[in-house]
Design an enzyme around this catalytic site. Sequence first.
Site, PDB file in Angstrom:
ATOM      1  N   SER A  59       0.819  -1.219   0.000  1.00 53.81           N
ATOM      2  CA  SER A  59       0.000   0.000   0.000  1.00 53.81           C
ATOM      3  C   SER A  59       0.849   1.264   0.000  1.00 53.81           C
ATOM      4  O   SER A  59       2.017   1.260   0.390  1.00 53.81           O
ATOM      5  CB  SER A  59      -0.906   0.027   1.229  1.00 53.81           C
ATOM      6  OG  SER A  59      -1.659  -1.154   1.311  1.00 53.81           O
TER       7      SER A  59
HETATM    8  N1  SAH Z   1      -0.287  -5.262   3.966  1.00 44.73           N
HETATM    9  C1  SAH Z   1       0.492  -5.614   2.784  1.00 44.73           C
HETATM   10  C2  SAH Z   1      -0.208  -5.307   1.483  1.00 44.73           C
HETATM   11  C3  SAH Z   1      -1.348  -6.225   1.283  1.00 44.73           C
HETATM   12  S1  SAH Z   1      -1.960  -6.443  -0.360  1.00 44.73           S
HETATM   13  C4  SAH Z   1       1.863  -4.992   2.817  1.00 44.73           C
HETATM   14  O1  SAH Z   1       2.202  -4.291   3.773  1.00 44.73           O
HETATM   15  O2  SAH Z   1       2.623  -5.253   1.870  1.00 44.73           O
HETATM   16  C5  SAH Z   1      -3.305  -7.499   0.114  1.00 44.73           C
HETATM   17  C6  SAH Z   1      -2.905  -8.917   0.424  1.00 44.73           C
HETATM   18  O3  SAH Z   1      -4.050  -9.568   0.946  1.00 44.73           O
HETATM   19  C7  SAH Z   1      -2.468  -9.713  -0.794  1.00 44.73           C
HETATM   20  O4  SAH Z   1      -1.164 -10.182  -0.609  1.00 44.73           O
HETATM   21  C8  SAH Z   1      -3.494 -10.841  -0.860  1.00 44.73           C
HETATM   22  O5  SAH Z   1      -2.949 -12.067  -1.296  1.00 44.73           O
HETATM   23  C9  SAH Z   1      -3.969 -10.916   0.580  1.00 44.73           C
HETATM   24  N2  SAH Z   1      -5.275 -11.541   0.811  1.00 44.73           N
HETATM   25  C10 SAH Z   1      -6.382 -11.513   0.037  1.00 44.73           C
HETATM   26  N3  SAH Z   1      -7.380 -12.187   0.626  1.00 44.73           N
HETATM   27  C11 SAH Z   1      -6.916 -12.664   1.801  1.00 44.73           C
HETATM   28  C12 SAH Z   1      -7.468 -13.433   2.872  1.00 44.73           C
HETATM   29  N4  SAH Z   1      -8.736 -13.872   2.850  1.00 44.73           N
HETATM   30  N5  SAH Z   1      -6.683 -13.722   3.936  1.00 44.73           N
HETATM   31  C13 SAH Z   1      -5.399 -13.301   3.976  1.00 44.73           C
HETATM   32  N6  SAH Z   1      -4.813 -12.573   2.993  1.00 44.73           N
HETATM   33  C14 SAH Z   1      -5.565 -12.258   1.938  1.00 44.73           C
END
Ligand code: SAH
Length: 216
Positions: A59
Amino acid sequence: MDLAAARAQLIKHLSSEIRDQRVLDAMAKIPRERFVPRECHSLAYEDRPLPIGWGQTISQPYIVALMTEALELGGGERVLELGTGSGYQAAILAELAAYVVTVERISPLADNARRVLEELGYRNVEVHLAGAHLGWPPGAPYDAIMVTAAARRVPSELMEQLAEGGRLVIPVGSRWEQELLKVVKRQGKELQANLGACRFVPLIGPGAWGEEESEF
Ligand code: SAH
């Protein structure tokens, strides 16, 4: 400009909007370049999201700061993060809370985040591969929950994992645009505040979007 100077400039820029000094201090300490692909190192301190592979993104720093501030962390909390991604947000939470449980559904991302967090010396973070339930119920209750992927609604599964008085921050809306909501659980009620518009990759799985709906 070298990365240290770029980082200092980013923190200065964030400090015009973000009031919680602990959040700014944590972001001033953590090397964001360690969480992005090598070819993006020079962009690590731009205030923008960056690709981290598998169609996912780390993000924008401003959104990271805003969401972290909203959790009102004082240092003693147990925190759950959904969407480990690169692990950058988890590192910030690990600086500001007592213990962090973070869950990711893409195995190579979880493995990579676990490795980087370990290399940086974080011992108070658990990285899990997402299972059959949204979040991580065995670790509940959590004083704060951050969801870094977009949901269609506030999942009741997560409200159940939140402690009394706990804060949940989550982007809620359509596949393409969402509002960032802060939900406080108090005496059986959910008090909601809207922190503004945002755009996240979808939260996938039980209580969220289906696999096929997440295709670009
Ligand atoms: N917080 C992260 C960015 C997240 S992007 C950082 O600091 O880099 C969102 C992430 O959520 C992705 O990697 C995706 O694979 C994950 N995601 C999507 N659905 C999910 C779920 N149900 N449980 C856990 N992770 C999930």
